[in-house]
Structure formats: structure tokens, C-alpha cells
Scaffold this motif. Structure first.
Motif, PDB file in Angstrom:
ATOM      1  N   SER A 148      -0.334  -3.048  -3.048  1.00 58.33           N
ATOM      2  CA  SER A 148      -1.342  -4.095  -2.916  1.00 58.33           C
ATOM      3  C   SER A 148      -1.400  -4.880  -4.213  1.00 58.33           C
ATOM      4  CB  SER A 148      -2.712  -3.468  -2.628  1.00 58.33           C
ATOM      5  OG  SER A 148      -3.760  -4.399  -2.819  1.00 58.33           O
ATOM      6  N   THR A 149      -1.830  -6.128  -4.119  1.00 58.00           N
ATOM      7  CA  THR A 149      -2.048  -6.893  -5.346  1.00 58.00           C
ATOM      8  C   THR A 149      -3.123  -6.255  -6.212  1.00 58.00           C
ATOM      9  OG1 THR A 149      -3.495  -8.325  -4.048  1.00 58.00           O
ATOM     10  CG2 THR A 149      -1.269  -9.124  -4.472  1.00 58.00           C
ATOM     11  N   THR A 150      -3.991  -5.438  -5.611  1.00 58.38           N
ATOM     12  CA  THR A 150      -5.009  -4.758  -6.407  1.00 58.38           C
ATOM     13  C   THR A 150      -4.406  -3.719  -7.346  1.00 58.38           C
ATOM     14  OG1 THR A 150      -5.403  -3.067  -4.712  1.00 58.38           O
ATOM     15  CG2 THR A 150      -6.735  -5.065  -4.591  1.00 58.38           C
ATOM     16  N   ALA A 151      -3.115  -3.427  -7.174  1.00 57.57           N
ATOM     17  CA  ALA A 151      -2.445  -2.501  -8.091  1.00 57.57           C
ATOM     18  C   ALA A 151      -2.251  -3.110  -9.465  1.00 57.57           C
ATOM     19  CB  ALA A 151      -1.083  -2.087  -7.520  1.00 57.57           C
ATOM     20  N   SER A 152      -2.203  -4.443  -9.540  1.00 58.34           N
ATOM     21  CA  SER A 152      -1.898  -5.087 -10.814  1.00 58.34           C
ATOM     22  C   SER A 152      -2.964  -6.067 -11.275  1.00 58.34           C
ATOM     23  CB  SER A 152      -0.552  -5.828 -10.712  1.00 58.34           C
ATOM     24  OG  SER A 152      -0.562  -6.756  -9.642  1.00 58.34           O
ATOM     25  N   LEU A 153      -3.967  -6.329 -10.438  1.00 54.86           N
ATOM     26  CA  LEU A 153      -5.051  -7.234 -10.813  1.00 54.86           C
ATOM     27  C   LEU A 153      -6.363  -6.466 -10.899  1.00 54.86           C
ATOM     28  CD1 LEU A 153      -4.265 -10.260  -8.469  1.00 54.86           C
ATOM     29  CD2 LEU A 153      -3.790 -10.097 -10.905  1.00 54.86           C
ATOM     30  N   GLY A 161      -7.621   0.257  -5.750  1.00 59.14           N
ATOM     31  CA  GLY A 161      -6.657  -0.373  -6.641  1.00 59.14           C
ATOM     32  C   GLY A 161      -5.811   0.643  -7.404  1.00 59.14           C
ATOM     33  N   PRO A 162      -6.423   1.619  -8.095  1.00 61.44           N
ATOM     34  CA  PRO A 162      -5.618   2.628  -8.778  1.00 61.44           C
ATOM     35  C   PRO A 162      -4.737   3.444  -7.836  1.00 61.44           C
ATOM     36  CG  PRO A 162      -7.805   2.570  -9.727  1.00 61.44           C
ATOM     37  CD  PRO A 162      -7.838   1.665  -8.528  1.00 61.44           C
ATOM     38  N   SER A 163      -5.188   3.659  -6.601  1.00 57.81           N
ATOM     39  CA  SER A 163      -4.329   4.401  -5.660  1.00 57.81           C
ATOM     40  C   SER A 163      -3.070   3.609  -5.354  1.00 57.81           C
ATOM     41  CB  SER A 163      -5.095   4.724  -4.371  1.00 57.81           C
ATOM     42  OG  SER A 163      -5.198   3.601  -3.502  1.00 57.81           O
ATOM     43  N   LYS A 164      -3.198   2.291  -5.291  1.00 60.82           N
ATOM     44  CA  LYS A 164      -2.025   1.454  -5.039  1.00 60.82           C
ATOM     45  C   LYS A 164      -1.146   1.346  -6.284  1.00 60.82           C
ATOM     46  CE  LYS A 164      -2.764   0.476  -0.716  1.00 60.82           C
ATOM     47  NZ  LYS A 164      -1.788   0.831   0.348  1.00 60.82           N
ATOM     48  N   SER A 165      -1.759   1.406  -7.470  1.00 64.80           N
ATOM     49  CA  SER A 165      -0.965   1.470  -8.703  1.00 64.80           C
ATOM     50  C   SER A 165      -0.094   2.723  -8.704  1.00 64.80           C
ATOM     51  CB  SER A 165      -1.878   1.481  -9.928  1.00 64.80           C
ATOM     52  OG  SER A 165      -2.619   0.294 -10.035  1.00 64.80           O
ATOM     53  N   ALA A 166      -0.657   3.820  -8.219  1.00 59.41           N
ATOM     54  CA  ALA A 166       0.120   5.062  -8.148  1.00 59.41           C
ATOM     55  C   ALA A 166       1.299   4.915  -7.200  1.00 59.41           C
ATOM     56  CB  ALA A 166      -0.783   6.215  -7.699  1.00 59.41           C
ATOM     57  N   ILE A 167       1.123   4.184  -6.118  1.00 58.64           N
ATOM     58  CA  ILE A 167       2.228   3.961  -5.172  1.00 58.64           C
ATOM     59  C   ILE A 167       3.350   3.171  -5.841  1.00 58.64           C
ATOM     60  CG2 ILE A 167       2.871   2.711  -3.072  1.00 58.64           C
ATOM     61  CD1 ILE A 167       0.183   3.610  -1.879  1.00 58.64           C
ATOM     62  N   ASP A 247       8.431  -4.042  -7.090  1.00 56.37           N
ATOM     63  CA  ASP A 247       7.181  -4.258  -6.365  1.00 56.37           C
ATOM     64  C   ASP A 247       7.117  -5.737  -6.068  1.00 56.37           C
ATOM     65  OD1 ASP A 247       4.596  -4.176  -5.321  1.00 56.37           O
ATOM     66  OD2 ASP A 247       3.666  -4.328  -7.310  1.00 56.37           O
ATOM     67  N   LEU A 248       7.304  -6.118  -4.812  1.00 55.60           N
ATOM     68  CA  LEU A 248       7.411  -7.514  -4.411  1.00 55.60           C
ATOM     69  C   LEU A 248       6.062  -7.999  -3.877  1.00 55.60           C
ATOM     70  CD1 LEU A 248       9.167  -9.987  -4.067  1.00 55.60           C
ATOM     71  CD2 LEU A 248      10.070  -9.001  -1.958  1.00 55.60           C
ATOM     72  N   THR A 249       5.492  -8.986  -4.542  1.00 58.93           N
ATOM     73  CA  THR A 249       4.173  -9.501  -4.189  1.00 58.93           C
ATOM     74  C   THR A 249       4.274 -10.553  -3.089  1.00 58.93           C
ATOM     75  OG1 THR A 249       3.356  -9.122  -6.432  1.00 58.93           O
ATOM     76  CG2 THR A 249       2.131 -10.674  -5.076  1.00 58.93           C
ATOM     77  N   VAL A 250       3.393 -10.442  -2.090  1.00 58.68           N
ATOM     78  CA  VAL A 250       3.299 -11.412  -0.993  1.00 58.68           C
ATOM     79  C   VAL A 250       1.821 -11.770  -0.871  1.00 58.68           C
ATOM     80  CG1 VAL A 250       3.824 -11.860   1.440  1.00 58.68           C
ATOM     81  CG2 VAL A 250       5.222 -10.234   0.155  1.00 58.68           C
ATOM     82  N   TRP A 254      -2.139 -15.728  -4.915  1.00 59.55           N
ATOM     83  CA  TRP A 254      -3.472 -15.293  -5.360  1.00 59.55           C
ATOM     84  C   TRP A 254      -3.426 -14.877  -6.832  1.00 59.55           C
ATOM     85  CZ3 TRP A 254      -5.790  -9.845  -4.741  1.00 59.55           C
ATOM     86  CH2 TRP A 254      -7.126  -9.838  -5.136  1.00 59.55           C
ATOM     87  N   GLY A 255      -2.424 -14.102  -7.201  1.00 59.73           N
ATOM     88  CA  GLY A 255      -2.326 -13.629  -8.574  1.00 59.73           C
ATOM     89  C   GLY A 255      -2.106 -14.760  -9.572  1.00 59.73           C
ATOM     90  N   VAL A 256      -1.219 -15.690  -9.240  1.00 58.69           N
ATOM     91  CA  VAL A 256      -0.909 -16.748 -10.200  1.00 58.69           C
ATOM     92  C   VAL A 256      -2.044 -17.754 -10.345  1.00 58.69           C
ATOM     93  CG1 VAL A 256       1.565 -16.552  -9.806  1.00 58.69           C
ATOM     94  CG2 VAL A 256       0.279 -18.247  -8.526  1.00 58.69           C
TER      95      VAL A 256
END
Length: 274
Positions: A148-153, A161-167, A247-250, A254-256
Motif C-alpha cells: 500500500s502507499t501507506t507503507a511509505s507515506l 501502514g507499518p504492516s504494509k511496510s513489513a510486506i 515495490d511498484l506504486t499505483v 497521490w504520493g507525488v
């Protein structure tokens, strides 16, 4: 699209087996349908038995009821799929648990255990269960994990968010683990995606994602499930044969666009000529 491209798409999977965990709805459902249309033999697994069986019936695909937090059940799944269709050449892990957007002091600590069990442990169990078999067969393979984008934002989602960072982290580790055996492991990080659950929330909780979440993206709109599915299908395919550990963002940008907020937001499109 040309007729030749259509034929290529329809045979992209070449009859190989793809497993979609979390394939009963949302991004997982869209992915299962697209992979089947691209010539993969698809197996679906999900805890939602009724929805999963309905999608599987449409695709003439086997369905397996699965709780990803149950390690023994996940470890049994590769053998069950192989008995039904043959060994898996691709795995998509699209299962996930979400959290309420409330302050940390209002979060139930039990939510931490639930989300980590599904998002982190469940993804790890599935990657190991299928990845080890792919590596031992030396026939290659592709694993795609939904992050998820919540892994990096930075977001208010202090568990999700941290669970997705772990993924994302385990994706990179497994890419190194099995790369020499020809197994590729990648992650896809969607932004807010218009799956039925999110569409319903936008109607019933208009402030959940801000006044207009589309305004927070560079493209001025939100992601469609089919767009995430296209990205996953690409990473599963031989077209992505040199891609692993990413990790490919789609997210429709939103992030940029986040850094533009203090400058008045993303600029509107210029007027057409004339």
C-alpha cells in the motif's frame, strides 16, 4: 489494440497456474478475472466463501476457503492447488485487514494482533509455502504481494501502514532468497482504489478520505481495481522477466502530489489552445 496484441494477451499465461489469495472481491477479484482472460489457469482462495465461489464459478476455477492467519491451512494450499490444476507458477497475495481511522489512544490493541496476523504473518506464510516449492522445481515463478502507499507515506493508520511496510520488506528479502532459482518476488502498492467497499465508504462517510480525495492526486482521480490488476498481471508475466524485489506504486500520483499542498495544491490542466 491490434488483433495480434489481443491474441498475445489471451495466451500470455500459456496455461500456467496462478493462485490469487484474496480473490473473492476487490483487487483480488479483478486480478483473478484478468489473469484468466490472459490465459492463466486460476485458482482462488479467500475467507469469503460465498463471494469466492461465485467468482470461481464465473471463471470455471477451483475455489479454496482459506484463513491466511491459519499457518497450517496456508501450508496445505500449494498441494491442494497442485492436485486440482498443477503446480503454481504465479502467486498473488491480495488478502488484507484494515483498521479504523481513529487516534492511537482509541485503537483497540487487539487490532494490532489481528492486522499483523493477516497482513504480515499471512503474507509471509503464503510466500514461504509457494516460494519454496517454486524454487525447488527450478521452473521459475512469480509472486506479487499487495502492499500500500501507506507503507511509505505518513498516514493516521499506525497499524495498517507499518504492516504494509513489513510486506515490502519481506518482498525484498524473498526476492534475494529465491532469485537464483528463477523466482521473482515483487510488491504492488495501490493508493485509494475504488473497490466496492471504498465506493460505499465514499458515499456513507464523505469525510473519511478528506473532502475530495481525488484532489489529492496528480491525475485528479482515484485508482480503478482493473488498473491495479493490470500491474499485477504484468509482474506475473514473462514481460517482467528481469524485475524482482521492487515495490511498484499505483496511486494516480497521490504520493507525488503530497508536497504540493503547501503551495496551493496540484496545478489544474492548462486551457486548450484557441
Amino acid at each position: 489494440m491490434t488483433a495480434d496484441a489481443d491474441r498475445t494477451d489471451a495466451t500470455e499465461g500459456r496455461g500456467r497456474v496462478a493462485v490469487v489469495i484474496g480473490g473473492a472481491n476487490g483487487i483480488g477479484e479483478a486480478t483473478g478475472r484478468l489473469l484468466a482472460a490472459r490465459g492463466w489457469r486460476v485458482a482462488l482462495a479467500d475467507l469469503d466463501e460465498a463471494a469466492g465461489k461465485a467468482v470461481a464459478a464465473d471463471l470455471a476455477a477451483p475455489f479454496f476457503r482459506l484463513d491466511v492467519a491459519d499457518r497450517a491451512a496456508v501450508e496445505a494450499l500449494p498441494g491442494q492447488v497442485e492436485a486440482a490444476l498443477g503446480p503454481a507458477a504465479a502467486l498473488v497475495v491480495s488478502s488484507g485487514a484494515f483498521q479504523r481511522n481513529v487516534p492511537a489512544e482509541e485503537q483497540d490493541p487487539a487490532e494490532l494482533d489481528r492486522i499483523l496476523a493477516i497482513n504480515v504473518k499471512g503474507t509471509w506464510y503464503a510466500n514461504r509455502a509457494f516460494g519454496v516449492g517454486m524454487a525447488r522445481r527450478r521452473a521459475g515463478g512469480s509472486i506479487v504481494n499487495l502492499a500500500s502507499t501507506t507503507a511509505s507515506l505518513a498516514t493516521p493508520l499506525s497499524i495498517y501502514g507499518p504492516s504494509k511496510s513489513a510486506i515490502v520488506g519481506m518482498t525484498r528479502s524473498f526476492a534475494g532468497e529465491w532469485g537464483r532459482a528463477g523466482v521473482r518476488v515483487n510488491a504492488v502498492s495501490p493508493g485509494i482504489t475504488l473497490v466496492p467497499r471504498v465506493r460505499a465508504r465514499l458515499r456513507s462517510e464523505p469525510g473519511r478520505y478528506g473532502a475530495d480525495p481525488a484532489e489529492g492526486t496528480a491525475l485528479g482521480r482515484l485508482v480503478e481495481p482493473a488498473e491495479v490488476a493490470e500491474t499485477i498481471a504484468f509482474l506475473c508475466s514473462d514481460r517482467a522477466s528481469a524485475i524482482t524485489g521492487i515495490d511498484l506504486t499505483v496511486d494516480c500520483g497521490w504520493g507525488v502530489s503530497a508536497g504540493w499542498a503547501m503551495y496551493g495544491g496540484v496545478r489544474p490542466a492548462p486551457p486548450p489552445p484557441g
